[in-house]
Write a protein that holds these residues in place. Sequence first.
Motif, PDB file in Angstrom:
ATOM      1  N   GLN A 194       0.829  -1.208   0.000  1.00 57.66           N
ATOM      2  CA  GLN A 194       0.000   0.000   0.000  1.00 57.66           C
ATOM      3  C   GLN A 194       0.860   1.253   0.000  1.00 57.66           C
ATOM      4  OE1 GLN A 194      -3.092   0.680  -0.333  1.00 57.66           O
ATOM      5  NE2 GLN A 194      -4.295  -1.123   0.144  1.00 57.66           N
ATOM      6  N   HIS A 195       1.910   1.272   0.799  1.00 57.35           N
ATOM      7  CA  HIS A 195       2.779   2.438   0.926  1.00 57.35           C
ATOM      8  C   HIS A 195       3.469   2.742  -0.401  1.00 57.35           C
ATOM      9  CE1 HIS A 195       5.662   5.206   2.798  1.00 57.35           C
ATOM     10  NE2 HIS A 195       6.624   4.553   2.158  1.00 57.35           N
ATOM     11  N   VAL A 196       4.100   1.734  -0.993  1.00 60.62           N
ATOM     12  CA  VAL A 196       4.828   1.936  -2.243  1.00 60.62           C
ATOM     13  C   VAL A 196       3.867   2.227  -3.388  1.00 60.62           C
ATOM     14  CG1 VAL A 196       6.359   0.852  -3.944  1.00 60.62           C
ATOM     15  CG2 VAL A 196       6.787   0.535  -1.495  1.00 60.62           C
ATOM     16  N   HIS A 256       4.140   5.844  -5.229  1.00 59.94           N
ATOM     17  CA  HIS A 256       4.952   5.831  -6.451  1.00 59.94           C
ATOM     18  C   HIS A 256       4.234   5.250  -7.678  1.00 59.94           C
ATOM     19  CE1 HIS A 256       8.553   6.986  -4.176  1.00 59.94           C
ATOM     20  NE2 HIS A 256       8.174   6.127  -3.246  1.00 59.94           N
ATOM     21  N   TYR A 257       3.154   4.485  -7.456  1.00 61.41           N
ATOM     22  CA  TYR A 257       2.431   3.891  -8.589  1.00 61.41           C
ATOM     23  C   TYR A 257       0.922   4.073  -8.400  1.00 61.41           C
ATOM     24  CZ  TYR A 257       6.966   1.628  -9.194  1.00 61.41           C
ATOM     25  OH  TYR A 257       8.319   1.374  -9.341  1.00 61.41           O
ATOM     26  N   PHE A 284      11.910  -5.863  -3.254  1.00 58.23           N
ATOM     27  CA  PHE A 284      11.067  -6.645  -4.156  1.00 58.23           C
ATOM     28  C   PHE A 284       9.860  -5.840  -4.622  1.00 58.23           C
ATOM     29  CE2 PHE A 284      13.130 -10.580  -2.534  1.00 58.23           C
ATOM     30  CZ  PHE A 284      13.375 -11.190  -3.754  1.00 58.23           C
ATOM     31  N   GLN A 285       9.275  -5.049  -3.711  1.00 59.19           N
ATOM     32  CA  GLN A 285       8.072  -4.289  -4.055  1.00 59.19           C
ATOM     33  C   GLN A 285       8.352  -3.278  -5.153  1.00 59.19           C
ATOM     34  OE1 GLN A 285       4.965  -4.904  -2.143  1.00 59.19           O
ATOM     35  NE2 GLN A 285       4.351  -4.144  -4.139  1.00 59.19           N
ATOM     36  N   TYR A 286       9.424  -2.525  -5.017  1.00 63.41           N
ATOM     37  CA  TYR A 286       9.773  -1.537  -6.044  1.00 63.41           C
ATOM     38  C   TYR A 286      10.094  -2.218  -7.371  1.00 63.41           C
ATOM     39  CZ  TYR A 286       9.900   2.516  -2.939  1.00 63.41           C
ATOM     40  OH  TYR A 286       9.548   3.544  -2.091  1.00 63.41           O
ATOM     41  N   TYR A 287      10.855  -3.308  -7.312  1.00 62.09           N
ATOM     42  CA  TYR A 287      11.226  -3.983  -8.550  1.00 62.09           C
ATOM     43  C   TYR A 287       9.989  -4.573  -9.231  1.00 62.09           C
ATOM     44  CZ  TYR A 287      13.604  -6.933 -11.923  1.00 62.09           C
ATOM     45  OH  TYR A 287      14.023  -7.512 -13.096  1.00 62.09           O
TER      46      TYR A 287
END
Length: 276
Positions: free
Chosen positions: A112-114, A118-119, A252-255
């Motif tokens: 949820q945060h990422v 950012h998306y 992993f989340q960002y990637y």
Amino acid sequence: MNMTSIMRAWGRAVAGQLHYRMLLLTFIPFIAALLLWGAAMWWGMQSLMDFLQTWFGEHNAFQAAGSVLNMLGLIAFKTMVVPLVAMWVLLPLMIFTSLVCIALFAMPAISQHVGSRHYPALEQKNGGSLLGSLLHSFSSFGIFALIWLLTLPLTLIPPVSLILQPFLWGWLTYRVMVYDALALHADIDERDALLKQHRPSLLAIGIVAGLFGAGPGLLWLGGVLSVLFLPVIAAVAIWIYVLVFVFTGLWFQYYCLDALQVQRQQQEQPQEQPAA
């Protein structure tokens, strides 16, 4: 392997880890894992030690262990064989417990945060669930445990151990983390396609994370040298594991979200060209 994407995701994970929400996020999984292992060690540690002591005595394993330690120049550790084996057996379970606690309590918040920061335009298709995460985690650990037990004698060969152990832990980490990283945003087909396309990069992230986790593992095994401080050592090791896995979850989340966004853009392009 896409090193540019890996390093970009790593840099964003470092910055994300410094956010106060991510720092606070380490405490809930830590408390859950600490309570679980505190109860387990209180009720079962002595029973495990007694079982190993009896088994070693009945199967003449003390002599065999002494011969191996003497060959390696570690004969001083002969009196610590049983506690060391107990710690070595419990180490995978401790790491897996930390992974599951991260999957249950941290990864939904990380996603949820990422995603929101950012998306925000990335559609959420909810291709995963809590039950699916647990089943996926336990099935992955079952495969890992079987291979780990079969290859355990190879850990006595240092060059093989340095390659095999990080690879196994990297495989388990990426299997567990990727499911949770994509559970909110990707459907099943998108997740399978992303895993197929990016498996080398995801495995590389998992291996690096496994190497990061070697520190608390050595700290945990060092508990045999000071049984009096074992509860404190166990607590510190668990917290470091949780901290490492929260960072790994961010990585992993960002990637994964970046790869998912690119994947959807590539799927939309052929549809837009005929219309144009």
